[in-house]
Motif scaffolding. Structure first.
Motif, short mmCIF file in Angstrom:
data_model
loop_
_atom_site.label_atom_id
_atom_site.label_comp_id
_atom_site.label_asym_id
_atom_site.label_seq_id
_atom_site.Cartn_x
_atom_site.Cartn_y
_atom_site.Cartn_z
N PHE A 46 0.81 -1.22 0.00
CA PHE A 46 0.00 0.00 0.00
C PHE A 46 0.84 1.27 0.00
O PHE A 46 0.30 2.37 0.00
CB PHE A 46 -0.93 0.02 1.22
N GLN A 47 2.15 1.11 0.01
CA GLN A 47 3.04 2.27 0.06
C GLN A 47 2.82 3.15 -1.17
O GLN A 47 2.80 2.67 -2.31
CB GLN A 47 4.49 1.81 0.11
N GLY A 48 2.61 4.44 -0.95
CA GLY A 48 2.40 5.37 -2.05
C GLY A 48 0.94 5.56 -2.43
O GLY A 48 0.62 6.45 -3.23
N LYS A 49 0.05 4.75 -1.89
CA LYS A 49 -1.37 4.90 -2.17
C LYS A 49 -1.97 5.97 -1.26
O LYS A 49 -1.53 6.15 -0.13
CB LYS A 49 -2.11 3.57 -1.97
N PRO A 50 -3.02 6.68 -1.71
CA PRO A 50 -3.64 7.71 -0.88
C PRO A 50 -4.63 7.13 0.12
O PRO A 50 -5.10 6.00 -0.04
CB PRO A 50 -4.37 8.58 -1.91
N ASN A 51 -4.93 7.91 1.14
CA ASN A 51 -5.96 7.58 2.12
C ASN A 51 -5.68 6.26 2.86
O ASN A 51 -6.58 5.47 3.11
CB ASN A 51 -7.35 7.51 1.45
N ILE A 52 -4.42 6.05 3.24
CA ILE A 52 -4.07 4.89 4.06
C ILE A 52 -3.98 5.38 5.50
O ILE A 52 -3.08 6.14 5.87
CB ILE A 52 -2.75 4.24 3.61
N ILE A 53 -4.95 4.96 6.30
CA ILE A 53 -5.17 5.51 7.64
C ILE A 53 -4.70 4.54 8.72
O ILE A 53 -5.06 3.36 8.69
CB ILE A 53 -6.67 5.78 7.85
N LEU A 54 -3.93 5.03 9.65
CA LEU A 54 -3.56 4.26 10.84
C LEU A 54 -4.43 4.75 11.99
O LEU A 54 -4.42 5.93 12.32
CB LEU A 54 -2.09 4.45 11.18
N ALA A 55 -5.21 3.85 12.58
CA ALA A 55 -6.09 4.19 13.70
C ALA A 55 -5.65 3.41 14.93
O ALA A 55 -5.91 2.21 15.03
CB ALA A 55 -7.54 3.88 13.35
N ALA A 56 -4.98 4.07 15.84
CA ALA A 56 -4.47 3.40 17.05
C ALA A 56 -4.18 4.43 18.11
O ALA A 56 -3.69 5.52 17.80
CB ALA A 56 -3.19 2.61 16.73
N GLY A 57 -4.50 4.10 19.36
CA GLY A 57 -4.27 5.04 20.44
C GLY A 57 -3.83 4.37 21.72
O GLY A 57 -3.82 3.14 21.83
N GLY A 58 -3.48 5.18 22.69
CA GLY A 58 -3.03 4.67 23.98
C GLY A 58 -1.51 4.71 24.08
O GLY A 58 -0.82 4.33 23.13
N LYS A 59 -1.00 5.17 25.20
CA LYS A 59 0.46 5.24 25.38
C LYS A 59 1.12 3.88 25.24
O LYS A 59 2.25 3.77 24.78
CB LYS A 59 0.79 5.84 26.76
N TYR A 60 0.39 2.83 25.61
CA TYR A 60 0.98 1.48 25.55
C TYR A 60 1.22 1.03 24.11
O TYR A 60 1.94 0.07 23.86
CB TYR A 60 0.09 0.47 26.28
#
Length: 216
Positions: free
Chosen positions: A171-185
């Motif tokens: 997917f490298q170079g493709k648009p709209n690639i979203i990383l959804a992740a949270g939390g300090k851990y």
């Protein structure tokens, strides 16, 4: 809000999504919009047992909110061996789904850490692979079942040859690639994922964002 806005765009016809707690709750909170020309496709295999945070519920909920078509990747996340993975991977029915994923106009992907909070570690890791050995091989977490080291490289471990899904570097170079992740851990895997160069958008919480900015 971000997914709602993105999927309201007529230019987005095919959208891929992985599974996980963050994305499951996100799909429940999107603003419904009728998009009969939209298709939602799962981008990774599912959990065989032990959790309701699976790809089927995530895809179904998101597709329902947009009156969209849906395509499931009906595979477990890992095969029993590299050989069996290669046999399964070339089957026409799965290749058709993989081609849809490759052509997606956007993809939302979660990230898992190496703690016992991880759904993958708890429910999907093959019985002959241990969390300890993955950490010793340098893993700080995974995206799409591929374990990354702190520099964003796939670790040198046989499990990488057993993932029943596309390598995220496709997917490298493709648009709209979203990383959804949270939390300090999850700070280590968030940083590692960003260092891959795959993602152009990060959705996270303030505490994780502050750590990521400081460490980067």
């Amino acid at each position: 809000r971000y997914i709602s806005s993105l999927l309201a765009r007529p230019s987005i016809k095919l959208f891929g999504i992985s599974w996980g707690e963050t994305l499951k709750f996100a799909t429940r909170a999107v603003t419904p919009t009728k998009r009969n020309d939209l298709e939602i496709v799962s981008v990774m295999g599912g959990l065989p047992e032990g959790s309701d945070f699976n790809i089927f519920s995530v895809v179904s909920q998101l597709a329902k909110s947009f009156s969209a078509d849906r395509t499931y990747l009906t595979l477990p996340l890992f095969s029993s061996s590299a050989e069996s993975r290669n046999i399964i991977f070339v089957q026409e029915v799965f290749q058709e789904t993989f081609e849809k994923i490759r052509k997606a106009d956007g993809i939302a992907i979660s990230a898992g850490d190496m703690s016992k909070r991880s759904l993958l570690i708890n429910y999907s890791l093959p019985s002959d692979v241990t969390r300890k050995e993955l950490i010793e091989a340098g893993a700080v977490g995974d995206i799409l079942g591929y374990f990354l080291d702190e520099n964003g490289k796939i670790i040198d471990h046989p499990i990488a040859e057993r993932v029943l899904g596309l390598n995220p570097f496709e997917f490298q170079g493709k648009p709209n690639i979203i990383l959804a992740a949270g939390g300090k851990y999850k700070q280590k895997i968030i940083l590692a994922a960003l260092r891959t160069g795959i993602f152009d958008t990060l959705i996270t919480d303030q505490s994780a964002a502050e750590v990521v900015i400081k460490r980067s």
